[in-house]
Write a protein that holds these residues in place. Structure first.
Motif, short mmCIF file in Angstrom:
data_model
loop_
_atom_site.label_atom_id
_atom_site.label_comp_id
_atom_site.label_asym_id
_atom_site.label_seq_id
_atom_site.Cartn_x
_atom_site.Cartn_y
_atom_site.Cartn_z
N LEU A 445 49.14 43.61 43.51
CA LEU A 445 47.97 42.76 43.76
C LEU A 445 47.91 41.57 42.81
CD1 LEU A 445 45.07 45.20 44.69
CD2 LEU A 445 46.43 43.75 46.18
N THR A 446 48.41 41.77 41.61
CA THR A 446 48.39 40.66 40.65
C THR A 446 49.17 39.48 41.20
OG1 THR A 446 48.32 42.26 38.87
CG2 THR A 446 48.91 40.03 38.26
N SER A 447 50.39 39.78 41.70
CA SER A 447 51.19 38.66 42.20
C SER A 447 50.57 38.09 43.47
CB SER A 447 52.63 39.11 42.45
OG SER A 447 52.66 39.96 43.56
N GLN A 448 49.97 38.98 44.27
CA GLN A 448 49.32 38.50 45.49
C GLN A 448 48.11 37.63 45.17
OE1 GLN A 448 50.19 39.36 48.96
NE2 GLN A 448 52.03 39.51 47.74
N PRO A 488 40.64 42.57 54.08
CA PRO A 488 39.77 42.32 52.92
C PRO A 488 40.08 43.29 51.78
CG PRO A 488 38.50 42.63 54.96
CD PRO A 488 39.91 43.01 55.27
N ILE A 489 40.20 42.73 50.59
CA ILE A 489 40.39 43.56 49.39
C ILE A 489 39.10 43.47 48.58
CG2 ILE A 489 41.74 43.77 47.25
CD1 ILE A 489 44.11 42.68 48.92
N PRO A 490 38.48 44.63 48.26
CA PRO A 490 37.16 44.57 47.62
C PRO A 490 37.21 44.03 46.19
CG PRO A 490 37.95 46.83 47.73
CD PRO A 490 38.94 46.00 48.49
N PRO A 491 36.13 43.37 45.78
CA PRO A 491 36.07 42.84 44.40
C PRO A 491 36.26 43.93 43.36
CG PRO A 491 34.19 42.06 45.67
CD PRO A 491 34.92 43.05 46.54
N SER A 492 35.79 45.16 43.70
CA SER A 492 35.95 46.25 42.71
C SER A 492 37.42 46.48 42.41
CB SER A 492 35.31 47.53 43.24
OG SER A 492 35.90 47.86 44.50
N GLU A 493 38.32 46.05 43.30
CA GLU A 493 39.75 46.22 43.05
C GLU A 493 40.35 44.96 42.41
OE1 GLU A 493 42.02 47.55 46.46
OE2 GLU A 493 43.64 48.22 45.17
N PHE A 494 40.00 43.78 42.96
CA PHE A 494 40.73 42.61 42.43
C PHE A 494 40.08 41.97 41.20
CE2 PHE A 494 38.20 40.42 45.80
CZ PHE A 494 37.68 39.33 45.10
N ILE A 495 38.75 42.19 41.01
CA ILE A 495 38.13 41.59 39.81
C ILE A 495 38.70 42.22 38.52
CG2 ILE A 495 35.95 41.29 38.51
CD1 ILE A 495 36.18 39.34 40.86
N PRO A 496 38.79 43.58 38.44
CA PRO A 496 39.40 44.14 37.21
C PRO A 496 40.83 43.66 36.99
CG PRO A 496 38.29 45.86 38.48
CD PRO A 496 38.28 44.64 39.33
N ILE A 497 41.58 43.50 38.09
CA ILE A 497 42.96 43.01 37.93
C ILE A 497 42.94 41.58 37.40
CG2 ILE A 497 45.02 42.31 39.24
CD1 ILE A 497 44.59 44.75 40.99
N ALA A 498 42.05 40.77 37.97
CA ALA A 498 41.95 39.38 37.51
C ALA A 498 41.56 39.36 36.03
CB ALA A 498 40.92 38.64 38.35
N GLU A 499 40.68 40.32 35.65
CA GLU A 499 40.25 40.35 34.24
C GLU A 499 41.39 40.77 33.33
OE1 GLU A 499 36.67 42.78 34.38
OE2 GLU A 499 35.48 40.97 34.14
N SER A 500 42.16 41.77 33.77
CA SER A 500 43.21 42.27 32.87
C SER A 500 44.40 41.32 32.80
CB SER A 500 43.65 43.67 33.29
OG SER A 500 44.27 43.60 34.56
N THR A 501 44.54 40.45 33.79
CA THR A 501 45.71 39.56 33.75
C THR A 501 45.35 38.15 33.31
OG1 THR A 501 45.34 39.04 36.07
CG2 THR A 501 46.94 40.76 35.60
N GLY A 502 44.07 37.93 33.10
CA GLY A 502 43.66 36.58 32.67
C GLY A 502 43.41 35.64 33.84
N LEU A 503 43.71 36.14 35.05
CA LEU A 503 43.48 35.29 36.23
C LEU A 503 42.00 35.05 36.47
CD1 LEU A 503 46.04 36.65 38.84
CD2 LEU A 503 45.93 34.34 37.93
#
Ligand code: C2E
Ligand code: MG
Ligand code: MG
Length: 710
Positions: A445-448, A488-503
């Motif tokens: 998901l990070t790369s996506q 659709p990918i829920p924010p509960s999944e992609f927000i933590p990823i965005a936070e942990s990767t700096g995105l």
């Protein structure tokens, strides 16, 4: 060895000389024998004459033909000559039938003392193969070695001629065996060679022993040099060598220095300089060793990775010196608490690792280990700058169940730790295989997400918020991601990823800009725009240019000024020595931005912190409403939080009004704003704007009616 060689050579030379002298003597003796024999013959045999060369040596003897037969004259003559020569004498007669010479008389005797051949003529004794044959046939004397009974004798053979000059016989005298000397010579040579070889062997053995003894220290030192150059234990040269006052001593001293240097380097390479415990490299080596060891046993071991929570605050609040002191104290505490078979390492930053040997029933041991680590690390620690408070998050793997290599063990323990940090619901976790799958999903998901940000796959949904009269007073902008394949990918999944990767920085900036653009669009369409709330992650908020970013947006979208509300997490309320959050919040307030604390009540902060900060609103976390619906105590707690917020002069938002029951429950609370699926779900900008300026049907009879209806 050289001595033996010299001895051998001298012996050979000596023997050579002896042989030369002997040959000369023999030549003289045989010549004399030849002359004497010829002289005696002419005296005894009538009518015989001798032809001699210039030195008097006989060339040929002429004997009357009738004399050439066996008889006592000859037997006596040969005996006398033999006596004088101390050799033998023979008379041969040429046989024209056999073209060889028959013996008529000889001094040779049988062992019984009889003349060899008796009085008989011995036929064909000298034939064409005889060395003297050709010379005799050419009427020339032959002086040299002749074969007799398989051996050699030194002889003088004089041709006998008839008065007509034809060869009629041979008169031969000799001076004895000549191969005696050769035999002796051979034996002497053999003896000399044996002596030389023996001497050589003795010298060689002595040489080898001497060499072995003198090379032994060198051998030892070369072994040490080898061990120094390769991995593993280092031998040090013994004092018996380092104390020597020769080249070997110098070499040993040099190697001792290298060994010392290597130990120092190894210590540095495998030790954490700050805490003096093992470092990451040492841990990996130890892990490799333990993996090897358990291959042949049923035992296992646990690897725990421990990360300090709140260490950054210590560094920021009390200074780096205090942070260093804290790390050293914790390293020491971990080491003191570690038992036999345990290994403590610092991985870097505020991360430590502990290896613990465990028997065949690992789980009980793991629980004990985790408890012990928490006890060691959690609490208040004294530093020179004040008291530091930290806790720990721990991720654990049990080997061999959770990994077959050191790399697996490390990455799985890391995953467990990462999950602890992510969920924040517990302080430790033992690795489970699904974590790897979820990690892989996160990587995917990070790369996506990176691509999605570039490809406009994100959009913003807006959820209306209502005042207690049912008017939409605000909308919350919520990021949405429609993945082209996965949906659709829920924010509960992609927000933590965005936070942990700096995105999250990029994502948050985009949502902010998009919302401002939407406000401008609505305003341009003459739609009465209420407050627009947006979620801002703490990571985003901490960016040094965040306030400037908002200022720029407001400058670009002046209509958004006074309509923007930023929802922050509770963590910004916690006091911080640097005061960064106060500066940021003040800066935002100065721009006319409203500030709201989202999910209030989940972060264990205190309402009292709100005093000092420029916060306008709290959004009580939806878990409070969910809990209050069925629980009176919880409902009293909710009421308390709401009234406290109101007392502090804050706008109180209740989120998560999901059901009619919840709506009924909140009806008699002193809230300002409600948000929830029951009232409206997040929706597209085009849809949400239709609800602006209207009254929600549920409020038409006032919130209390819902409670009655429920
Ligand atoms: P949040 O800020 O607390 O946002 C409210 C979340 O609660 C939204 O979930 C919303 O759909 C959901 N919600 C609203 N009413 C109800 C209700 O009655 N029942 C239930 N069960 N849920 C309700 P959503 O959109 O999935 O967002 C989840 C979280 O993701 C947000 O929680 C927010 O923390 C974060 N998030 C969403 N968008 C952004 C963003 O652009 N930036 C950042 N930093 N975080 C965002
Ligand atoms: Mg929110
Ligand atoms: Mg919320």
């Amino acid at each position: 060895m050289v001595g033996a060689l010299v001895l051998g050579i001298l012996t050979m030379l000596g023997l050579g000389q002896l042989r030369e002298i002997n040959a000369e003597n023999t030549a003289v003796r045989v010549d004399r024998a030849g002359r004497a024999a010829a002289t005696l013959l002419t005296e005894r045999v009538e009518g015989s004459t001798v032809q001699r060369d210039g030195n008097g040596s006989p060339l040929s003897i002429e004997i009357p033909a009738e004399m050439m037969r066996p008889g006592p004259v000859w037997d006596d003559l040969v005996d006398d000559i033999g006596g004088i020569n101390q050799g033998a004498a023979n008379l041969f007669r040429f046989s024209s039938e056999t073209s060889s010479f028959d013996r008529l008389s000889t001094t040779f005797r049988t062992p019984e003392g009889e003349r060899v051949g008796g009085s008989a003529v011995e036929p064909g004794l000298i034939g064409a193969a005889h060395p003297a044959y050709d010379a005799i046939m050419s009427i020339e004397p032959f002086v040299g070695e002749v074969p007799v009974a398989g051996r050699l004798r030194m002889a003088y053979l004089t041709p006998v001629t008839a008065p007509d000059g034809s060869v009629t016989g041979i008169f031969a005298v000799d001076v004895g065996w000549v191969d005696d000397l050769d035999r002796i010579n051979g034996e002497a040579t053999d003896d000399a060679i044996a002596l030389a070889v023996g001497l050589l062997a003795v010298l060689g053995t002595v040489g080898v022993v001497v060499m072995f003894l003198s090379f032994r220290p060198l051998h030892r030192l070369s072994g040490i040099a080898h061990s120094l150059g390769s991995a593993g234990n280092t031998d040090r040269p013994p004092t018996s060598l380092t104390s020597r006052r020769d080249e070997i001593g110098d070499l040993a001293k040099g190697l001792a220095k290298v060994a010392e240097l290597r130990e120092t380097l190894e210590h540095q390479a495998y030790t954490d300089a700050l805490t003096n415990v093992a470092n990451r490299a040492a841990l990996i080596e130890e892990l490799d060793r333990r993996f090897e060891a358990i291959e042949s046993s049923d035992d296992g071991f646990a690897l725990a990775i421990l990360d300090l929570d709140g260490f950054k605050k210590v560094n920021d609040g009390l200074g780096h010196q205090a942070g260093d002191e804290l790390l050293s104290t914790i390293a020491a505490a971990l080491t003191t608490a570690s038992g036999a078979g345990e290994f403590v390492a610092r991985l870097g930053g505020d991360e430590f690792a502990i290896l613990s040997a465990i028997g065949p029933r690992p789980v009980a041991g793991v629980d004990e280990l985790i408890d012990r680590l928490h006890r060691c690390v959690s609490g208040d620690f004294e530093t020179s700058s004040g008291e530091a408070r930290v806790t720990a998050s721990v991720g654990v793997v049990v080997i061999p169940d959770h990994g077959r290599t050191s790399a697996d063990a490390m990455s799985h323990a890391d995953l467990a730790l990462y999950e602890v940090k992510r969920l924040r619901s517990s302080r430790s976790m033992v690795y489970e295989p699904h974590l790897s799958a979820s990690f892989e999903r996160q990587v995917h998901l990070t790369s996506q997400l990176r691509r999605a940000l570039d490809d406009d796959e994100l959009w913003v949904a807006y959820q209306p918020l209502y005042d207690n009269a049912g008017h939409v007073v605000a909308v919350e902008g919520l990021a949405r991601w429609d993945h082209p394949v996965e949906g659709p990918i829920p924010p509960s999944e992609f927000i933590p990823i965005a936070e942990s990767t700096g995105l999250i920085g990029e994502l948050g900036a985009w949502v902010l800009a998009e919302s401002c653009r939407q406000i401008t669009e609505w305003a341009a369409a003459g739609i009465d725009v209420p407050i627009v709330s947006m979620n801002v992650s703490t990571i985003q908020l901490r960016r040094p240019d965040f306030v400037d970013q908002v200022a720029e947006l407001l400058a670009a979208h002046p209509v958004a000024r006074g309509r923007l509300c930023l929802e922050l997490t509770e963590s910004v309320l916690v006091p911080d020595a640097t005061g960064w959050h106060k500066t940021v919040l003040d800066g935002l307030t100065a721009l006319g931005v409203r500030l709201s604390i989202d999910d209030f009540g989940t972060g264990y902060s205190s309402l009292s912190y709100l005093h000092d900060l420029a916060v306008d609103q709290v959004k009580v976390d939806r878990s409070f409403i969910a809990a209050a619906v069925n629980d009176r105590r919880q409902s009293r707690l909710l009421r308390g939080i709401v009234s406290l917020g109101k007392d502090l002069g804050l706008n109180v938002v209740l989120e998560g009004v999901e059901t009619v029951e919840a709506f009924g429950l909140v009806a008699d609370l002193d809230y300002d704003v409600l948000q929830g699926f029951l009232l409206a779900r997040p929706m597209r900008a085009s849809e949400v704007c239709r609800s602006f300026g209207t009254i929600h049907p549920l409020f038409e009879d006032g919130p209390a009616s819902a409670s009655v209806a429920a």
